[in-house]
Motif scaffolding. Structure first.
Motif, PDB file in Angstrom:
ATOM      1  N   GLY A   1     -25.492  50.337   0.068  1.00 44.65           N
ATOM      2  CA  GLY A   1     -25.384  51.232  -1.070  1.00 44.65           C
ATOM      3  C   GLY A   1     -25.852  52.636  -0.794  1.00 44.65           C
ATOM      4  O   GLY A   1     -25.862  53.488  -1.661  1.00 44.65           O
TER       5      GLY A   1
ATOM      6  N   ARG B   1     -27.103  43.999  -3.668  1.00 40.87           N
ATOM      7  CA  ARG B   1     -25.971  44.702  -3.036  1.00 40.87           C
ATOM      8  C   ARG B   1     -25.643  44.100  -1.667  1.00 40.87           C
ATOM      9  O   ARG B   1     -24.490  43.907  -1.320  1.00 40.87           O
TER      10      ARG B   1
ATOM     11  N   GLU C   1     -18.728  47.513  -6.605  1.00 42.11           N
ATOM     12  CA  GLU C   1     -18.853  48.610  -7.570  1.00 42.11           C
ATOM     13  C   GLU C   1     -18.009  48.335  -8.814  1.00 42.11           C
ATOM     14  O   GLU C   1     -18.448  48.598  -9.939  1.00 42.11           O
TER      15      GLU C   1
END
Length: 159
Positions: free
Chosen positions: A8, A104, A146
């Motif tokens: 990220g 993530r 996302e």
């Protein structure tokens, strides 16, 4: 992941941060061709449906199992030509990440590591089933992650 950026973009330069693939394995695989052999007499112009899912679970203090599941369905002339499903899994050691970084990593980097193995398994099973190769296109797990975050936020917003 020491002295680098996380998927990220967050700085995870802490020397205690680490991600290591410890074991990769095929958790499940299936292939069926319910309309064989008549489906082989049809002109091969299939409609391919593809589902890709990931899940993860904590196994011990710093170990996580990540499973990438791909299901491909091919139809031709209104008949199911084949259904192939592959669950490729791995055991990862992950330490030193905060909750957001861990989430993530489990949703992007880990499935991205598994995807080439899934692609090979799907292709191999399809060919062994008597059909042309099914070469899955590369996947951007970061973009998918996302998008899932955006959808989750949108669905949790009061209307």
């Amino acid at each position: 992941m020491a002295e680098s950026e996380s998927p990220g973009g967050e700085d995870v330069s802490d020397a205690r941060s680490q991600m290591r693939l410890e074991r990769i394995y095929l958790k499940d695989a299936s292939f069926e061709s319910p309309n064989a052999p008549t489906v082989f007499q049809e002109t091969w112009k299939p409609d391919i449906g593809l589902e890709i899912n990931t899940r993860s679970q904590k196994i011990g203090e710093e170990h996580y199992e990540v499973v990438l599941t791909v299901t491909a369905r091919a139809e031709t002339a209104g008949k199911t030509a084949f259904i192939v499903e592959v669950q490729q899994a791995a055991l990862f050691l992950i330490r030193g990440l905060d909750s957001a970084q861990l989430h993530r990593t489990l949703g992007t980097l880990c499935p991205g590591t598994l995807f080439p193995y899934v692609r090979e398994a799907v292709d191999s099973l399809t060919v062994r089933g008597g059909f042309p190769p099914l070469n899955l296109a590369p996947m951007n797990f970061e973009a998918a992650y996302e998008e899932a975050l955006r959808q989750s936020k949108a669905s949790s917003q009061p209307h």
